[in-house]
Enzyme design. Structure first.
Site, PDB file in Angstrom:
ATOM      1  N   ASP A  25       0.871  -1.164   0.000  1.00  0.00           N
ATOM      2  CA  ASP A  25       0.000   0.000   0.000  1.00  0.00           C
ATOM      3  C   ASP A  25       0.910   1.216   0.000  1.00  0.00           C
ATOM      4  O   ASP A  25       1.459   1.592   1.036  1.00  0.00           O
ATOM      5  CB  ASP A  25      -0.897  -0.032   1.240  1.00  0.00           C
ATOM      6  CG  ASP A  25      -1.796   1.200   1.334  1.00  0.00           C
ATOM      7  OD1 ASP A  25      -2.444   1.373   2.389  1.00  0.00           O
ATOM      8  OD2 ASP A  25      -1.837   2.001   0.380  1.00  0.00           O
ATOM      9  N   LYS A  86       2.947  11.312  -3.216  1.00  0.00           N
ATOM     10  CA  LYS A  86       1.935  10.667  -4.046  1.00  0.00           C
ATOM     11  C   LYS A  86       1.061  11.687  -4.766  1.00  0.00           C
ATOM     12  O   LYS A  86       0.562  11.426  -5.867  1.00  0.00           O
ATOM     13  CB  LYS A  86       1.080   9.751  -3.168  1.00  0.00           C
ATOM     14  CG  LYS A  86       0.079   8.882  -3.910  1.00  0.00           C
ATOM     15  CD  LYS A  86      -0.565   7.917  -2.940  1.00  0.00           C
ATOM     16  CE  LYS A  86      -1.594   7.026  -3.603  1.00  0.00           C
ATOM     17  NZ  LYS A  86      -2.172   6.061  -2.655  1.00  0.00           N
ATOM     18  N   GLU A 185      -7.123   0.472  -4.820  1.00  0.00           N
ATOM     19  CA  GLU A 185      -7.165   0.382  -3.353  1.00  0.00           C
ATOM     20  C   GLU A 185      -8.519  -0.100  -2.824  1.00  0.00           C
ATOM     21  O   GLU A 185      -8.560  -0.970  -1.946  1.00  0.00           O
ATOM     22  CB  GLU A 185      -6.783   1.733  -2.744  1.00  0.00           C
ATOM     23  CG  GLU A 185      -5.317   2.070  -2.926  1.00  0.00           C
ATOM     24  CD  GLU A 185      -4.970   3.516  -2.642  1.00  0.00           C
ATOM     25  OE1 GLU A 185      -3.787   3.870  -2.747  1.00  0.00           O
ATOM     26  OE2 GLU A 185      -5.897   4.281  -2.313  1.00  0.00           O
ATOM     27  N   ASP A 207     -12.881   5.325   0.846  1.00  0.00           N
ATOM     28  CA  ASP A 207     -11.433   5.324   1.106  1.00  0.00           C
ATOM     29  C   ASP A 207     -10.911   6.755   1.123  1.00  0.00           C
ATOM     30  O   ASP A 207     -10.740   7.380   0.085  1.00  0.00           O
ATOM     31  CB  ASP A 207     -10.724   4.503   0.025  1.00  0.00           C
ATOM     32  CG  ASP A 207      -9.234   4.344   0.290  1.00  0.00           C
ATOM     33  OD1 ASP A 207      -8.716   5.004   1.210  1.00  0.00           O
ATOM     34  OD2 ASP A 207      -8.588   3.567  -0.446  1.00  0.00           O
TER      35      ASP A 207
END
Length: 620
Positions: A25, A86, A185, A207
């Site tokens: 992850d 990210k 994800e 999420d």
């Protein structure tokens, strides 16, 4: 005969026979690596017992720090400490400028239009920074599992576009990681959730991480995870909560918002700590400079409600796309550290009409689901328990037609992998070439969509306008990466392109980065060899200790036992050294001195099994 060769019935005497694969992850704020060990899928811990690796990288003149020490240095060395990288993955320099003062870095533009961050080691791309995080996770996994990885399943937000997915694969390549698959994800969370809870029905995966938000509506049926619709925002997350709180603090303190990088990091840390404390407390005391104040949970709710509303707007859109009514949603699964905020859980529960599931660790569930999928893709036996993952593309794919219009070839929320073709023609007499402009987006005009690639089809036979027939084929693989080909049907001429967006790394830049990493190859090889010897040494010590406890008094003289224990102690003392050859030599000495003991144990076991039995009984 070394003791290591003695194995229980049904167990392999070769410990490295299983193909080692992990799930990663790669998060905005924190990252994890997980794997199947002893029948249980769980995150892997570092030497300090911590499973979470902060997604922070600090560049020094002669080395790189990753994780906790890097994060701790964010306020004292902000220009060389990269957080939340990210958010920069797969973005152009123009995208970064839109973020304004949120990022305390000095940016330059490379050949690929990707934003490079100036550091003490020179300009670093977001791909290189992410590669440092992935490299650290790979090294942790190989140290814990005791061998080289065959590959990893790396998770990405469902709303990541082509550029962001390609940037993630480039980072893995630089980190010497073989990508078995890029997995959305929310789908990874559904894998873990579905297996753990044996769920069936429609499930919403909400999420909310540090920098990205995803909503996915899935149908779970007997091992099939079908994504009905997905949505979200790759620039919405807990970082935005922090910035809202920081802005409030500066306003209360009558301080300027035009801060130097160090001061900016300081106030953001205060804001983040306050947010986390308010998940369990009703109020928190704050101080910034000479200002002292209190932020209540109600005050926090007012600050973050606009951002939560944006996420719920994406939820409603995804529900419409899935053609599922709210009352048909069986469960709402919360994923990502930012879902720990009580206000987020409260408003999500209000929208879906049911309490969201929060008993699964929101920080670990994605990595666990990725690790489960990695086991399958690595070819390891999972007792016939196969998973079918039916992901979808997040945004429509198409090409430019006359008038600057976007012609959609593959609509969003189409299940992947997929291939679609559509026929086009020329618009001028004698036209012998055609420019194919590949786009991604939902708008009708190409100016409102994202350009992915351009290529030309040449050699079209001269004909009157509208006579030629050009078939354009779009193919999206299981990772969500796109290939486009164009073929003139009469002549058979063809042209194609593997779509690598303009903000991705160029092949030259990747080659340079790989070349720069080659000087570490020797160090990596030596480190791996040392870890392998340490694993073998510990396994041998454990085997000898067990054998001595079971049969040492019965089968060994006092002198023999002392000799074995002396060699064991010497091996233990070498475990803290970095001398791979010395450890290897001591392993051989201990193995040799225990050969006779191992043989006696085997003879004793055989004699015990044959005691009281006649030869004819054995032959029968």
């Amino acid at each position: 005969m070394a003791l290591l060769q003695i194995a229980e019935p049904g167990q392999s005497p070769q410990p490295h026979q299983r193909r080692l694969a992990v799930g990663i992850d790669l998060g905005t704020t924190n990252s994890l690596v997980a794997a199947l060990r002893s029948g249980v899928t769980a995150p892997l811990a570092d030497a300090d017992g911590e499973v979470i690796l902060p997604s922070a990288v600090r560049y020094h003149a002669d080395h790189v720090e990753v994780g906790v020490p890097a994060k701790a240095s964010a306020s004292i060395d902000p220009l060389n400490t990269i957080l939340s990288v990210k958010r920069l993955m797969g973005r152009g320099i123009g995208d970064v400028k839109q973020l304004g003062g949120q990022l305390p870095y000095r940016f330059t533009e490379g050949q690929s239009q990707m934003p490079f961050i100036e550091t003490i080691q020179g300009a670093k791309s977001p791909v290189e920074v992410s590669a440092e995080i992935l490299r650290s996770l790979r090294e942790r996994a190989e140290a814990v599992l005791g061998g080289e990885l065959v590959g990893a399943v790396i998770t990405v937000p469902a709303y990541f576009d082509e550029a962001q997915r390609q940037a993630t694969k480039d980072a893995a390549r630089l980190a010497n990681l073989n990508v078995l698959r890029l997995l959305n994800e929310p789908t990874a969370a559904a894998v873990a959730y579905g297996l753990d809870r044996e769920a069936e029905g429609v499930v919403a995966i909400y999420d909310l991480g540090g920098g990205t938000f995803d909503i996915s509506i899935l149908r779970l049926t007997k091992g099939v995870f079908e994504v009905l619709a997905t949505g979200g925002d790759t620039a919405l997350g807990g970082d935005d909560f922090d910035h809202a709180i920081a802005g409030w603090i500066l306003g209360q303190a009558n301080a300027s918002e035009d801060l130097d990088p160090g001061a900016q990091r300081e106030v953001l840390k205060i804001a983040c700590d306050a947010k986390e404390q308010l998940s369990s407390a009703d109020s928190v005391d704050l101080s910034y400079g000479s200002w002292r104040g209190v932020l209540t949970r109600e005050g926090l709710n007012e600050l973050i409600d606009p951002m939560i509303s944006l996420s719920l707007k994406s939820c409603r859109r995804a529900m419409r796309d899935s053609a599922v009514e709210l009352e048909d949603v069986h469960a709402v699964v919360m994923v990502g550290g930012s879902t720990r905020v009580p206000r987020v859980r409260e408003r999500v529960g209000e929208m879906f009409g049911k309490d969201p599931l929060t008993d699964i660790d929101p920080d670990q569930v994605v990595a666990i689901g990725a690790a489960i999928q990695a086991e399958t893709l690595a070819g390891n036996n999972r007792d016939g328990d196969e998973l079918l993952l039916l992901d979808v593309i997040p945004l429509s794919l198409g090409l430019e037609t006359m008038g600057g219009l976007m012609e959609k070839i593959i609509p969003r929320n189409t299940t992947i992998p997929v291939a679609r073709a559509q026929d086009f023609t020329t618009y001028k007499d004698g036209q012998s070439a055609m420019m194919i402009h590949v786009l991604q987006g939902e708008r009708e005009l190409i100016a409102d969509c994202r350009s992915l690639a351009r290529f030309e089809l040449r050699g079209i036979p001269p004909m009157v306008a509208g006579a030629a027939k050009i078939r354009v084929t779009f193919q999206v693989d299981a990772d969500g990466l796109l290939s486009v080909s164009a073929r003139e049907l009469a002549s058979g001429i063809e042209s194609s392109i593997q779509v690598k967006p303009s903000y991705g790394l160029t092949d030259g830049e990747i080659a340079k980065m790989l070349e720069d990493s080659f000087h570490k190859a020797g160090e990596d090889k030596a480190a791996r060899a040392l870890r392998e010897q340490l694993v073998d040494a510990r396994r041998l010590l454990e085997a000898v200790e067990a054998a001595l406890a079971a049969d040492g008094e019965r089968l060994l003289s006092k002198e023999e036992r002392v000799a074995i224990e002396t060699q064991m102690q010497e091996l233990r003392e070498l475990l803290d050294s970095q001398d791979e050859l010395a450890i290897e030599r001591q392993i051989k000495r201990l193995s040799q001195i225990t050969d006779a003991f191992a043989a006696r144990r085997l003879d004793s076991t055989v004699k015990a099994a044959l005691a009281g039995r006649r030869l004819n009984d054995i032959e029968d």
